[in-house]
Motif scaffolding. Structure first.
Motif, mmCIF file in Angstrom:
data_model
loop_
_atom_site.group_PDB
_atom_site.id
_atom_site.type_symbol
_atom_site.label_atom_id
_atom_site.label_comp_id
_atom_site.label_asym_id
_atom_site.label_seq_id
_atom_site.Cartn_x
_atom_site.Cartn_y
_atom_site.Cartn_z
ATOM 1 N N ARG A 33 33.587 135.156 38.712
ATOM 2 C CA ARG A 33 34.974 134.820 38.415
ATOM 3 C C ARG A 33 35.702 134.407 39.696
ATOM 4 N NH1 ARG A 33 39.585 134.356 34.886
ATOM 5 N NH2 ARG A 33 41.384 135.329 35.882
ATOM 6 N N VAL B 268 42.116 138.971 34.524
ATOM 7 C CA VAL B 268 40.890 139.694 34.862
ATOM 8 C C VAL B 268 41.146 140.722 35.962
ATOM 9 C CG1 VAL B 268 38.578 139.478 35.842
ATOM 10 C CG2 VAL B 268 39.336 137.905 34.056
ATOM 11 N N GLY C 204 39.683 133.484 40.710
ATOM 12 C CA GLY C 204 40.984 133.547 40.074
ATOM 13 C C GLY C 204 42.136 133.436 41.057
ATOM 14 N N VAL D 110 28.156 137.731 35.690
ATOM 15 C CA VAL D 110 29.454 137.084 35.526
ATOM 16 C C VAL D 110 30.015 136.780 36.911
ATOM 17 C CG1 VAL D 110 31.802 137.314 34.658
ATOM 18 C CG2 VAL D 110 29.916 138.292 33.364
ATOM 19 N N SER E 162 35.824 131.706 34.720
ATOM 20 C CA SER E 162 34.766 132.709 34.665
ATOM 21 C C SER E 162 33.482 132.087 34.124
ATOM 22 C CB SER E 162 35.181 133.888 33.776
ATOM 23 O OG SER E 162 36.339 134.518 34.269
#
Length: 400
Positions: A393, A61, A395, A391, A35
């Protein structure tokens, strides 16, 4: 001799037959990724706050990493005993989640009947069950795309202890649910009490939901339900309400959340709308939490979300959402407003493994609950040092 042999075989088979009527399943999720925060607040030794970009390996997340056991036993006549024990953990460090609680996400036992399910223990409030799947965070955005500070708990930041919950079966697409949490304080039945009622309706392309959550002494009963609540100082409970969106309201004697949601599916596309009003009443109760600004009366936060989801292919999903939050005025100054934009892509590598990319941007204005200029407060581990934050991210999630 043949009769004796037959009797031995029957006796040996009986435990196997009984075992076939019950089951226990081990399950879990491991969600890990990288992140990037454009503006993460850091506090210097002299108390000054500055913002710096940061890259972090974060767990859970899209969905919190967890493992659990669930089981059932068929009692006959349409009755089943059921149980769930679920532990959250941080895959980055191996630490247990929810303050180190052994079964911090869920821990309940109950009965499934022809009319619905009754469960007792640590559980989610009914708004999480009915409305949570209809927000962007519950579909493709994870907790970073949840409403600022998860102010209405639709993304289930807080579980409920000592809860009794009933969830009906679906009747013509209608499901109703109710939960009551016992406060457990001798001589004061209302203290720490929590209850909720919700209903959902699904028919064809249309999904609807509505619910109400009521919490007494929210700082200690709801936000303090982890295994490591903030310590009491001079008889005043510490502040467990960490987000600046509402942390100034820790002295509220009660909290309520009214929520509603609707979604409509057209082919591969789904359009949704979500509304919530979160209200903190009777501020100034120091037995509930600290009140450094000397606030009194009531404060509220109104939240609206529009979301869109498109199933590009059976393996590929794209989503977009806009969220607006407006708070009450603080000490005569304009209350905080938060504009949040989020988008995400989720790609299935298999039935159990997917990779995803999430981006969230937030802009804050006005004065937040702490009496200071509002800072961006994307839900998660790090608020901004000023009014803007982004932000990103990427994943990987595996379910077992």
């Amino acid at each position: 001799m043949n009769k004796a042999f037959f009797a031995v075989c029957v006796a040996a088979a009986m435990p196997a037959c009984a075992h076939a009527q019950s089951s226990v399943t081990l399950y879990g999720i491991v969600d890990e990724g990288i992140s990037y925060f454009s503006n993460a607040a850091t506090t210097a030794a002299n108390g000054s706050v500055s913002g710096h970009s940061a890259v972090r390996l974060l767990s859970g997340v899209m969905q919190q990493s967890r493992w659990g056991l669930r089981g059932s036993e068929d009692l006959g006549g349409g009755l089943k005993t059921i149980f769930v024990l679920e532990n959250g953990f941080d895959a980055s460090t191996g630490k247990a989640g929810q303050g180190g609680l052994l079964s911090g996400k869920k821990a309940f036992v109950g009965m499934s009947t022809p009319f619905g399910t009754v469960t007792l223990g640590r559980q989610y409030d009914t708004n999480v069950d009915i409305l949570g799947p209809m927000i962007a965070g519950g579909q493709w955005g994870g907790y970073m795309a949840a409403h600022p500070g998860d102010l209405d708990n639709f993304n289930n930041t807080n579980s409920t202890n000592n809860a009794i919950k009933f969830t009906s079966n679906s009747y013509g697409g209608l499901t109703v649910a109710g939960m009551f949490s016992l406060g457990g304080v001798a001589g004061n039945f209302a203290r720490n009490r929590i209850w909720s009622v919700s209903a959902g309706y699904v028919t064809g392309a249309v999904s609807l939901g509505a619910g109400y959550l009521s919490v007494e002494n929210p700082n200690t009963s709801f936000f303090g339900s982890t295994g490591s609540p903030a310590p009491t100082v001079n008889g005043v409970p510490g502040n467990n309400m960490l987000s600046p969106v509402y942390s100034g309201y820790a002295s509220a004697r009660s909290m309520s959340v009214i929520g509603a949601a609707a979604a409509y599916t057209i082919g591969s596309a789904t359009v949704g709308a979500v509304y919530s009003n979160t209200r903190f009443d009777d501020l100034g109760d120091l037995s509930s939490g600290p009140n450094p600004l000397g606030l009194s009366g009531s404060k509220s936060l109104n939240n609206g979300e529009l979301n869109f989801r498109y199933q590009i292919s059976p393996a590929l999903l794209w989503g977009f959402a806009y969220n607006y939050t407006k708070g009450s005025s603080i000490e005569g100054r304009t209350g905080a407003a938060y504009h949040q934009f989020g988008t995400g892509v989720d790609y299935l590598l298999s039935k159990r493994t997917d990779v995803y990319l999430i981006g969230v941007y937030q802009k804050a204005t006005g004065t937040d609950s702490t009496g200071k200029p509002a800072v961006a407060a994307i839900n998660g581990p790090s608020a901004s040092s000023d009014d803007k934050q982004a932000v990103v991210r990427i994943g990987l999630r595996h379910k077992f």
